[in-house]
Structure formats: structure tokens, C-alpha cells
Design a protein around this motif. Sequence first.
Motif, PDB file in Angstrom:
ATOM      1  N   ALA A   1       0.829  -1.202   0.000  1.00 36.88           N
ATOM      2  CA  ALA A   1       0.000   0.000   0.000  1.00 36.88           C
ATOM      3  C   ALA A   1       0.864   1.253   0.000  1.00 36.88           C
ATOM      4  CB  ALA A   1      -0.924  -0.012   1.210  1.00 36.88           C
ATOM      5  N   LEU A   2       1.983   1.182   0.692  1.00 37.42           N
ATOM      6  CA  LEU A   2       2.887   2.322   0.786  1.00 37.42           C
ATOM      7  C   LEU A   2       3.440   2.676  -0.595  1.00 37.42           C
ATOM      8  CD1 LEU A   2       3.642   3.909   3.217  1.00 37.42           C
ATOM      9  CD2 LEU A   2       5.601   2.444   3.577  1.00 37.42           C
ATOM     10  N   LEU A   3       3.788   1.649  -1.338  1.00 38.93           N
ATOM     11  CA  LEU A   3       4.312   1.862  -2.682  1.00 38.93           C
ATOM     12  C   LEU A   3       3.256   2.554  -3.545  1.00 38.93           C
ATOM     13  CD1 LEU A   3       6.437   1.438  -4.873  1.00 38.93           C
ATOM     14  CD2 LEU A   3       5.472  -0.821  -5.265  1.00 38.93           C
ATOM     15  N   LEU A   4       2.007   2.102  -3.403  1.00 36.65           N
ATOM     16  CA  LEU A   4       0.935   2.663  -4.226  1.00 36.65           C
ATOM     17  C   LEU A   4       0.670   4.136  -3.916  1.00 36.65           C
ATOM     18  CD1 LEU A   4      -1.528  -0.333  -4.288  1.00 36.65           C
ATOM     19  CD2 LEU A   4      -0.324   0.641  -6.235  1.00 36.65           C
ATOM     20  N   THR A   5       0.974   4.557  -2.697  1.00 40.03           N
ATOM     21  CA  THR A   5       0.756   5.968  -2.383  1.00 40.03           C
ATOM     22  C   THR A   5       1.855   6.839  -2.986  1.00 40.03           C
ATOM     23  OG1 THR A   5       1.950   5.850  -0.297  1.00 40.03           O
ATOM     24  CG2 THR A   5      -0.426   5.486  -0.196  1.00 40.03           C
TER      25      THR A   5
ATOM     26  N   GLN B   1     -11.329   2.818  -4.710  1.00 38.74           N
ATOM     27  CA  GLN B   1     -10.371   2.414  -5.736  1.00 38.74           C
ATOM     28  C   GLN B   1     -10.298   3.460  -6.836  1.00 38.74           C
ATOM     29  OE1 GLN B   1      -8.233  -0.181  -5.666  1.00 38.74           O
ATOM     30  NE2 GLN B   1      -8.994  -0.622  -3.612  1.00 38.74           N
ATOM     31  N   GLY B   2      -9.178   4.139  -6.929  1.00 42.00           N
ATOM     32  CA  GLY B   2      -8.964   5.093  -8.005  1.00 42.00           C
ATOM     33  C   GLY B   2      -8.305   4.386  -9.184  1.00 42.00           C
TER      34      GLY B   2
ATOM     35  N   VAL C   1      -7.442   5.036  -2.990  1.00 42.11           N
ATOM     36  CA  VAL C   1      -7.336   6.442  -2.601  1.00 42.11           C
ATOM     37  C   VAL C   1      -7.765   6.550  -1.144  1.00 42.11           C
ATOM     38  CG1 VAL C   1      -8.076   8.811  -3.060  1.00 42.11           C
ATOM     39  CG2 VAL C   1      -7.848   7.178  -4.949  1.00 42.11           C
ATOM     40  N   TYR C   2      -6.877   7.081  -0.319  1.00 40.34           N
ATOM     41  CA  TYR C   2      -7.143   7.187   1.114  1.00 40.34           C
ATOM     42  C   TYR C   2      -7.656   8.584   1.393  1.00 40.34           C
ATOM     43  CZ  TYR C   2      -4.188   3.093   0.867  1.00 40.34           C
ATOM     44  OH  TYR C   2      -3.659   1.872   0.532  1.00 40.34           O
TER      45      TYR C   2
END
Length: 145
Positions: free
Chosen positions: A7-11, A128-129, A134-135
Amino acid sequence: MRDVTEALLLTVVPALSTLCPEQRSGAVCVWCPRALPPGEGVDLSSDGRLRACAPCHMVQARVLATYLGWYDHGITCLRCPLGPCDRGQVLATRHQAAREQAGKPPLRCVHCRAIIEPGEQARPHLWQGLSGPVYSYLHARPCLR
Ligand SMILES: [Zn+2]
Ligand SMILES: [Zn+2]
Ligand SMILES: [Zn+2]
């Protein structure tokens, strides 16, 4: 705390275009100007192209882990939809503290676009973007505008 490696990578990925070439090659932390000699720092992508220094990684992982903890609670709690329960409050405060530590801007409601003031209740809104989850946040009560 939850494992947030992926998840960190995706941000970070949506911000790729804002990174300098050194950051994109893994020579510099993706969140700060610190140079990372080989063997130092934390790999974010499995090919080692995106890397972070240990302090940044810890702070950013904490932001995400506290968000997910808060979100997980919110979708299973029967009381929170009526206004955050005690546990929901604790989780929200914990996430806010983690954001502050990471130097993140104040929360903004994705519905009315206004900043959620410190005294106002917020709730996490995960969706989900196109480039991944998307947080985001919403006012916990109906928006004023
Ligand atoms: Zn760093
Ligand atoms: Zn609750
Ligand atoms: Zn709002």
C-alpha cells in the motif's frame, strides 16, 4: 499494525512525476532529500527502484497503518455510523497524530472539499482510483455546504 508495504508503494506511485531522477532511481529517499548508499534504506518496490530512508518509511507506514486501522473499525462498528464511538475516536486521533508527524496537510472532505476543522468529526473514505486505492476523508456528519 498491518503490513503496509504494498500500500505504501501505491501511495508514492501517483507522485512519480514530482520526484527527481535520483529519487526515481532509488539513490535518494522518495520523501526527503537524504541520499541512500546501497544497502541503506528500505526498498518500496521489489526491483529496488523506489527507496525510502528508515525514518521516513516509519513515519509514512504509520500514517497508512493508522488510517487502515481506523477504516477497518469504521466498516465493522455498528455505533460509528451514528457518530464515532470511543474506539473510533481513539483511532481517529491516532491517525491525525501520525499525519501531523509526517507533515501532512489538514484533512479535506472529498465531498464538500472543505477542510475538516480540528473540532469536527471525520471518517475515512477508502475507494479504488485509477492508479490504486485512494485514502480520503469525509465529514462524519452531513457536510455544511
Ligand atoms: Zn527520507
Ligand atoms: Zn466504532
Ligand atoms: Zn464535507
